[in-house]
Motif scaffolding. Structure first.
Motif, PDB file in Angstrom:
ATOM      1  N   GLY A 127      60.651  10.011  44.303  1.00 48.98           N
ATOM      2  CA  GLY A 127      59.465   9.619  43.562  1.00 48.98           C
ATOM      3  C   GLY A 127      59.749   9.439  42.081  1.00 48.98           C
ATOM      4  N   ILE A 132      57.105   8.152  39.557  1.00 50.04           N
ATOM      5  CA  ILE A 132      55.988   9.047  39.881  1.00 50.04           C
ATOM      6  C   ILE A 132      56.321  10.455  39.393  1.00 50.04           C
ATOM      7  N   THR A 136      52.404  14.917  40.141  1.00 50.93           N
ATOM      8  CA  THR A 136      51.584  14.070  41.013  1.00 50.93           C
ATOM      9  C   THR A 136      52.028  14.196  42.462  1.00 50.93           C
ATOM     10  N   ILE A 137      53.332  14.222  42.667  1.00 51.83           N
ATOM     11  CA  ILE A 137      53.876  14.315  44.021  1.00 51.83           C
ATOM     12  C   ILE A 137      53.534  15.655  44.668  1.00 51.83           C
ATOM     13  N   ASN A 168      51.016  12.036  48.984  1.00 58.25           N
ATOM     14  CA  ASN A 168      50.858  11.833  47.539  1.00 58.25           C
ATOM     15  C   ASN A 168      51.744  10.700  47.032  1.00 58.25           C
ATOM     16  N   ILE A 169      52.972  10.639  47.521  1.00 63.41           N
ATOM     17  CA  ILE A 169      53.883   9.563  47.090  1.00 63.41           C
ATOM     18  C   ILE A 169      53.354   8.205  47.545  1.00 63.41           C
ATOM     19  N   THR A 171      50.256   7.351  48.200  1.00 68.98           N
ATOM     20  CA  THR A 171      49.056   7.004  47.446  1.00 68.98           C
ATOM     21  C   THR A 171      49.391   6.574  46.018  1.00 68.98           C
ATOM     22  N   ALA A 172      50.292   7.313  45.380  1.00 71.83           N
ATOM     23  CA  ALA A 172      50.627   7.026  43.983  1.00 71.83           C
ATOM     24  C   ALA A 172      51.428   5.741  43.829  1.00 71.83           C
ATOM     25  N   SER A 173      52.297   5.467  44.787  1.00 68.09           N
ATOM     26  CA  SER A 173      53.186   4.302  44.666  1.00 68.09           C
ATOM     27  C   SER A 173      52.569   3.033  45.237  1.00 68.09           C
ATOM     28  N   GLN A 174      51.664   3.201  46.233  1.00 67.42           N
ATOM     29  CA  GLN A 174      51.140   2.057  46.970  1.00 67.42           C
ATOM     30  C   GLN A 174      52.281   1.212  47.529  1.00 67.42           C
TER      31      GLN A 174
END
Length: 458
Positions: A127, A132, A136-137, A168-169, A171-174
């Motif tokens: 991440g 990221i 957040t992860i 989480n990864i 969602t955050a990275s898409q």
């Protein structure tokens, strides 16, 4: 204190939500909102596999079992002020008895399944490379950056924590390819003793058998198997029973990690002839499969599978060491049996996991009790109820780790003693003699002698 346990019903729906939201460290994330759907929860209640605990008129804990879409524990929640009083164990036992009565031999509960910390550490590294932040992860996973930087504090996590991190990864990275990114970073070196065992295997077939025989030791969300079709060997990942939104991520991660690990074992890239996936949707990152695996991917297939030449299974490996392989495989088997015997909610397993993570750190009853948020007297009583005792578990952890260090490291006996939490080397020698009937030096000499004898006969 006396508690009442009964089956939950529709009138308890409000109390279910109240208890659920009292557990602040297990927050609902955006991708989990569907888990609060009232109709879905009432449907689960109607299956009559859910239980509630009462302290007088106050409802203090719930555990919900369901058979749909697969047998699993939908949720187990205890009000924080009632933790450590055996309520969770009692609720879970009732649910598991219900599963058994329904003919289900195994109910999947990701929250209770033990897992090594390495996958989360790798995920944080991956991440970070795509921008990221670690915070957040790790959000809402129960794992902190400090845990990763000081692994002696926390060697074990759960599947639920892993899944939170992977979610989480995503969602955050898409970026739907994150499973491939994590999987190709899960080489043999991330798996410790299991990776070393596979590296020392006589053949690729032996290495794969080791991987498939001990599914709790690597990152695994599938039933893993191998079959032969003519000149092709087929490695199969089936029976996925976890979060549907992470199915593609986990499937990619599984097959990519297989490819990396088999390539590590062979000492050269594994030649993949065919790659199939059971999910029908064509992922947006489909163009990456040929770059990683060397062949096009087929979607909507009957199974998730990797095809490669069967002749590779019997090919001697460049770093084969049969004696070490069999010794390390026995240790993997012992470790896997311990993890599989009981889930993380079991007090004996919790203590063993702490002791094996760092016997020098957790070598006292008081510190282990403090870590598990109970008094030493309560911990001793619960261990006694499990037909065990703290000293017995400490000796067991030290014995297993001592054999591992003697067999697989060149650490001096004095350093091994210190690592195991002994103030004096002589105390370790006496304990080891009591456990095995020989001295630590004598045990190591026997192992070295066996290795040299094997080398002469190659």
């Amino acid at each position: 204190m006396s508690f009442e346990f009964r089956k939950i019903d529709a009138n308890d729906i409000g109390d279910f939500y109240d208890i659920r939201f009292s557990v602040s460290e297990n927050k609902i994330c955006s991708h989990q909102v569907h888990l609060l759907d009232r109709d879905r929860i009432l449907q689960i209640f109607q299956e009559e596999g859910s239980w509630i605990c009462l302290d007088g008129a106050k409802k203090v804990g719930v555990c919900c079992g369901t058979l749909n879409p697969y047998p699993h524990i939908f949720g187990l929640f205890i009000r924080p002020e009632y933790e450590g009083q055996g309520i969770g164990e009692h609720l879970l036992s009732n649910c598991l008895a219900w599963f058994h009565a329904k003919g289900v031999n195994e109910a999947m509960s990701p929250a209770n399944a033990p897992a090594p910390l390495q996958a989360i550490a790798v995920a944080v590294t991956v991440g970070g490379k795509i921008g990221i932040p670690a915070q957040t992860i790790l959000a809402n996973s129960g794992v902190t950056l400090d845990d990763l930087q000081n692994p002696d504090k926390m060697k074990m996590v759960t599947h639920q924590q892993e899944l939170s991190v992977f979610g989480n990864i995503l969602t955050a990275s898409q970026d739907s390819s994150v499973g491939l990114l994590i999987g190709k970073s899960l080489d043999l070196y991330t798996y410790g003793i299991l990776g070393a065992t596979m590296m020392a295997a006589p053949t690729l077939g032996d290495a794969l058998q080791c991987l498939f025989d001990f599914p709790l030791l690597p990152v695994c969300y599938f039933k893993q198997s191998l079959r032969i079709e003519g000149e092709m060997a087929v490695a199969i990942a089936s029976d996925y029973r976890y979060r549907p939104d992470l199915m593609v991520v986990n499937t990619d991660m599984c097959l990519a990690s297989w490819h990396m690990q088999m390539s590590d074992v062979l000492g050269q890239p594994l030649a993949i002839e065919r790659l199939t996936f059971a999910y029908k949707e064509y992922p947006t990152h489909a163009s990456l499969y040929p770059k990683l695996f060397g062949c096009e991917a087929q979607f909507g297939a009957p199974e998730n599978a990797m095809y490669f030449p069967a002749k590779l299974l019997t090919m001697p490996l460049p770093r084969a060491n049969p004696i070490q392989y069999h010794m390390m495989r026995e240790y993997c088997e012992h470790l896997h049996k311990d993890w599989a015997a009981k889930q993380v909610h079991d007090i004996t397993t919790q203590v063993l996991l702490l002791l094996r993570s760092s016997p020098s750190r957790y070598g006292s009853l008081n510190l282990v009790a403090e870590t598990l948020h109970m008094s030493p007297k309560t911990l001793s009583r619960r261990l006694e109820q499990s037909n065990s005792a703290f000293q017995h578990l400490l000796d067991r952890a030290r014995h297993d780790l001592a054999l591992d260090y003697l067999a697989h490291t060149v650490l001096p006996i004095s350093e091994i003693a210190e690592t195991l939490g002994y103030a004096e080397t002589s105390s370790f020698r006496r304990a080891f003699l009591r456990w095995t009937g020989q001295s630590p030096a004598g045990c190591r000499a026997a192992i070295v002698g066996a290795d040299q004898e094997e080398t002469k006969h190659r």
